[in-house]
Design an enzyme around this catalytic site. Structure first.
Site, short mmCIF file in Angstrom:
data_model
loop_
_atom_site.label_atom_id
_atom_site.label_comp_id
_atom_site.label_asym_id
_atom_site.label_seq_id
_atom_site.Cartn_x
_atom_site.Cartn_y
_atom_site.Cartn_z
N LYS A 151 0.85 -1.41 0.08
CA LYS A 151 -0.13 -0.40 -0.23
C LYS A 151 0.91 0.72 0.15
O LYS A 151 0.25 1.53 -0.76
CB LYS A 151 -0.30 0.01 1.40
CG LYS A 151 -1.79 -1.22 1.31
CD LYS A 151 -2.88 -0.93 0.81
CE LYS A 151 -3.79 -2.16 0.91
NZ LYS A 151 -4.99 -2.16 -0.23
N1 LIG Z 1 -6.68 -4.52 2.15
C1 LIG Z 1 -6.86 -3.31 2.34
C2 LIG Z 1 -8.33 -2.78 1.85
C3 LIG Z 1 -8.57 -2.01 2.06
O1 LIG Z 1 -8.59 -1.74 0.11
P1 LIG Z 1 -7.76 -0.43 -0.04
O2 LIG Z 1 -7.28 -1.02 -1.50
O3 LIG Z 1 -9.38 -0.28 -1.43
O4 LIG Z 1 -7.12 0.71 0.31
C4 LIG Z 1 -6.30 -2.97 3.90
O5 LIG Z 1 -5.52 -4.11 3.92
O6 LIG Z 1 -6.59 -2.27 4.02
#
Ligand SMILES: N[C@@H](CCOP(=O)(O)O)C(=O)O
Length: 496
Positions: A134
């Site tokens: 992320k």
């Molecule tokens: N797996 C994600 C859930 C949110 O997914 P996103 O890609 O829409 O931000 C997490 O770890 O929070």
């Protein structure tokens, strides 16, 4: 470049409210409840791909982003990518990885088979500040938000949902940023001890952690409910960092290009990607890279026991599960039964027919799903087109994770996290001769030490700076799934 909502009645370039990248950057969901996509996918030529083979990650990001963010001056965009993708930010590279590569590849296995050779490759994406993929997009978002807010002299209250990794990546990227507050919902007691500690130990005054009595889907539903209250959204200056925000997805497109270019020597070669999948944002970025012309053979979605996506890619039936039927697993970031980004793919699958998309996703809310299998009584027959988009899928269980973590540690001397283990398990089922298979790493193993201990009997290696993080004081509130209470909490803390 103009952007269209998956549920819009009109193309934006023909409407009075034409949206460009900077217009949608801070907003998240479109006002009609749909998700933004570019009006068309910009195409990449062979000459461009050749020229990009020798670029740094930051310069490659600039080349790709400028096709989408056409309203940000080139020099500013270049400065933003240069500031984001540095080896100082992606400093958690492991032995054998070059931090300057930002997303280094590691060949795990090459095997001679009938017709050629199979190759299994891991693309490291978790060397950033919070040890998860992320960071790749969130670090850029932090810088883009700061840039856009300074231009407008505005402020932003980010309202997001996490199942474990988005939350910490967003909070680390936004902490201390002028004019930004983060309100992050997470499912109470359903993340790993490390993930909870990473978020809840932050004491910054602009960070608000809210543990919700429910699952991730309940948290995401609340984010959508608040975002769909347009007067509240405007008054409270609500934005989002989940992959419903287009900027998150487009930043993730870059590492598909990077993985392809690093794994090949000529544009005649194809590669496949296996992507551990929960909310469908990561693999949706792969779909977009493929639509831009990147030579991707297969895009394989790997799920855990929460197998809604695997079911769709096997049968054409999209059947979301209730909160009570969503399992709490050892790959908790993928404990999702309502993948919000799936709507972006369905929009392409049904020929960009926004009325169909609206009808299908209204049906998800009223009847729990839809069926595109083409069988009598189904909602359509577009499942037959899925193969032309390259999608495949597979599923993995707790026992598969333990076995894969052990195999990979024994055979390749690397400890992988539980979600990456889901990816490798499923990737092995889709190997093809002469098409390298790249598995996208989700996170570092340190974030899921409970399962690493169970699999290997030893602790996962922990990058410096995270020693005893679980022992730090934690700051968070617990709430139920009451949208009105949530709104009151936000308003009380913004003072708006
Ligand atoms: N797996 C994600 C859930 C949110 O997914 P996103 O890609 O829409 O931000 C997490 O770890 O929070």
């Amino acid at each position: 470049m103009h952007y269209v909502s998956t549920r819009a009645a009109q193309a934006p370039s023909q409407s009075q409210q034409s949206q460009q990248f900077s217009d949608i950057l801070l907003g998240g969901l479109a006002p009609d409840g749909g998700l933004y996509l570019p009006e068309h996918y910009p195409q990449v030529t062979g000459a461009e791909l050749n020229a990009w083979r020798t670029l740094s990650y930051a310069d490659l990001a600039y080349e790709i982003l400028k096709k989408f963010a056409t309203d940000i001056p080139d020099a500013d965009l270049k400065a933003l990518t240069a500031k984001t993708y540095t080896k100082a930010v992606y400093k958690n590279a492991r032995a054998g990885e070059n931090a300057a590569d930002i997303t280094p590849l590691r060949v795990l296995e090459e095997k001679q088979v009938a017709g050629g050779q199979t190759k299994l490759i891991l693309q490291a994406l978790s060397n950033g500040p919070t040890l998860a993929f992320k960071d790749m997009a969130m670090q850029l978002l932090g810088n883009l938000f700061e840039y856009a807010l300074a231009e407008k002299n505005a402020e932003l209250n980010i309202f997001g949902a996490t199942s474990g990794d988005t939350g910490s990546a967003a909070e680390y990227a936004m902490r201390g940023k002028k004019g930004i507050r983060v309100f992050m919902l997470s499912p109470h007691k359903k993340m790993s001890a490390f993930q909870s500690a990473q978020m809840f130990s932050l004491q910054d005054p602009n960070i608000f952690n809210i543990a919700v009595e429910g699952v991730f889907d309940d948290c995401q539903d609340m984010v959508k409910a608040v975002s769909n209250d347009l007067p509240f959204k405007a008054k409270q200056k609500i934005g989002t960092v989940n992959s419903i925000n287009w900027a998150r997805v487009v930043a993730q497109v870059v590492y598909y290009f990077r993985g392809y270019l690093a794994a090949t020597t000529s544009n005649d070669q194809k590669v496949s990607f296996t992507v551990p999948s929960g909310n469908f944002g990561n693999i949706c970025a792969g779909h977009i890279a493929r639509m831009m012309g990147l030579p991707i053979a297969k895009l394989v979605a790997a799920t855990n026991e929460n197998d809604v996506l695997d079911e769709f890619f096997r049968t054409g039936v999209y059947r979301v599960r209730k909160s009570s039927e969503t399992y709490h697993t050892s790959s908790p970031s993928m404990d999702i039964s309502k993948a919000s980004n799936f709507e972006r793919f369905v929009y392409d699958l049904v020929g960009r027919d926004s009325a169909r998309v609206k009808a299908l996703f209204d049906k998800v809310e009223t009847q729990g799903g839809f069926d595109l299998s083409g069988k009598p009584g189904s909602d359509g027959d577009e499942f037959k087109l899925v193969a032309q988009y390259g999608f495949k899928s597979g599923k993995s269980t707790h026992q598969d994770r333990l076995d894969t973590i052990r195999d990979v540690a024994d055979d390749y001397e690397i400890t992988i996290d539980t979600h990456t283990a889901d990816g490798i398990k499923v990737a092995r089922e889709h190997l093809e001769a002469n098409v390298p298979m790249i598995v996208l790493e989700t996170a570092l193993a340190a974030k899921f030490n409970e399962t690493i201990l169970e699999a290997l009997g030893v602790d996962a290696e922990r990058p410096s700076g995270f020693e005893a993080i679980e022992e730090l004081p934690q700051k968070f509130v617990v709430m139920d799934t009451d949208v009105a209470k949530m709104k009151a909490y936000i308003a009380a803390n913004t003072g708006l």
